[in-house]
Design a protein around this motif. Sequence first.
Motif, mmCIF file in Angstrom:
data_model
loop_
_atom_site.group_PDB
_atom_site.id
_atom_site.type_symbol
_atom_site.label_atom_id
_atom_site.label_comp_id
_atom_site.label_asym_id
_atom_site.label_seq_id
_atom_site.Cartn_x
_atom_site.Cartn_y
_atom_site.Cartn_z
ATOM 1 N N ASP A 382 0.801 -1.227 0.000
ATOM 2 C CA ASP A 382 0.000 0.000 0.000
ATOM 3 C C ASP A 382 0.839 1.285 0.000
ATOM 4 N N PHE A 383 2.080 1.232 -0.482
ATOM 5 C CA PHE A 383 2.945 2.413 -0.434
ATOM 6 C C PHE A 383 2.384 3.552 -1.285
ATOM 7 N N PRO A 389 1.242 -1.586 -4.063
ATOM 8 C CA PRO A 389 2.511 -1.779 -3.356
ATOM 9 C C PRO A 389 3.683 -1.157 -4.099
ATOM 10 N N GLY A 390 4.795 -1.038 -3.403
ATOM 11 C CA GLY A 390 6.038 -0.565 -4.006
ATOM 12 C C GLY A 390 7.149 -1.531 -3.660
ATOM 13 N N ILE A 391 8.231 -1.459 -4.403
ATOM 14 C CA ILE A 391 9.421 -2.240 -4.075
ATOM 15 C C ILE A 391 10.503 -1.247 -3.677
ATOM 16 N N VAL A 458 11.739 3.897 -3.903
ATOM 17 C CA VAL A 458 10.619 2.968 -4.023
ATOM 18 C C VAL A 458 10.010 3.114 -5.409
ATOM 19 N N LEU A 459 9.837 1.977 -6.098
ATOM 20 C CA LEU A 459 9.224 1.955 -7.423
ATOM 21 C C LEU A 459 7.896 1.245 -7.357
ATOM 22 N N PRO A 460 6.923 1.650 -8.174
ATOM 23 C CA PRO A 460 5.648 0.937 -8.212
ATOM 24 C C PRO A 460 5.877 -0.543 -8.570
#
Length: 464
Positions: A382-383, A389-391, A458-460
């Motif tokens: 949920d970023f 989310p993100g990584i 952080v990337l999608p």
Amino acid sequence: MNDPNNHDPNDNLLDLTDDERLALVVERIEAKFLDYNGYDFSRRQNIALNIFFELSQEMRGREMFYAVCMAIPHALFDLESTMYILEDEETFALAACSSGKCDKESVQPWSDVMNHRLTIKGEDMYIPIRGNPEYNDMLTFEPPHNVLGCFVMRPSSGLPGHIRLFLEKYVNRVGYQLHHRIIRARNREHIAFIKSMVQDIGHNVIVPNMYFKLYFNRLKRKIEELHLTTTTILAEMNKAADPEQIREGNRLAQIVGGIEAQYQEIYSHYESTSMFLETLLRRQHFEEGRYVLDKRDVNLRTTVVDPMVERFRHRFDEQDIRFSLARECAEDQVIRLTLDRGLIAQVLDNLLSNALKYTEDTSVDGGRKERHVSYGWKVVDDFFGPDKPGIRLWIASTGNPLDLKEPLEVFKPGFRAKNVASRPGTGHGLYFVRQVVELHGGKVSYTHTDQRNVFSFVLPFERS
């Protein structure tokens, strides 16, 4: 990176809120109303200023602009004009005359009349043409006293003071318009040069670089042949059972193994450098004036992280910096993302380069000193919003916290923290990181925790 205490005063305007910015502009408008009331220009003169502004926008070409500039004094006060433009710090070059026959010198030096002050000599009135000091850095030289040229008008005898004031203010507007035209002309030349350079890059850099892959493939085949020959020689030496020959054979095998290891290291650097060249010098970047993403579906770990880690591992070893994957990360984890592999690889390259330069000793168990850099990744639920989310990828290096007013300050162009300003660097790397990450719809961050400086992005991330 620049000294953070040596900012242009106007940089503070960037930190204003919308309300503060609006209030400042309203204040300047009110001050201008007072100024114009004090000038007491006639209705015709005020209209003439508006006409000049409209015509200077409408007319194309430097000669037509000069004609507009000289037409206003002629129409209002029947004055003839000559315009000089500063072509270097000391020389004024004749640009245009209002009369068909121009008997003025084509070049004049900086002098007692051609200078930064309004000067009257005989029937000639010399008014300096001033530019916009905010854009002086975009010129080919720093104009002395912010002067771009000189506007000469005649006959000046009998002109009342309030008309001289009007003409001085008018020439100020000429200067600002001229400044913008010079900059636009330079920008057009710059764009034309870039377009030409892009073609040269493709022809003289990218294409020749491709041939290196052919050479590497040939070299690899030769090394493989050397391996086969060495194996055959070793077999024959073992048959002879001569200890000296066996030792020499084993030494030959070690040399061949060393050659292959060196080849692999050089080839790995070639692959990374080629990818960086082809990514940064991509034609679309220059044509559009911004980074253009070439996004593809990739395994983040195997195509970006692992190659960059291997590229830096021996460099950390050489500087006695322990380099490791964070414990919570699985080395065989598959993370598929859609991204521009070349640009994201350079993001990681920048972060690892900074870690190599700025990692410092820290105390570990038993009071022992150690320099340590760790890296890793983590899925953040949920970023970017519900079910988005993100990584997160991070590089953590031991050292003192950076001297910052706020965490994202370190990602500003040209910024260098005061406590690392003595180290080599330009302050561009982290700004590049931020640009590329945000182009991917991601976010960058910096924090200091547990005696470590942690840079992350952080990337999608969409789970398959």
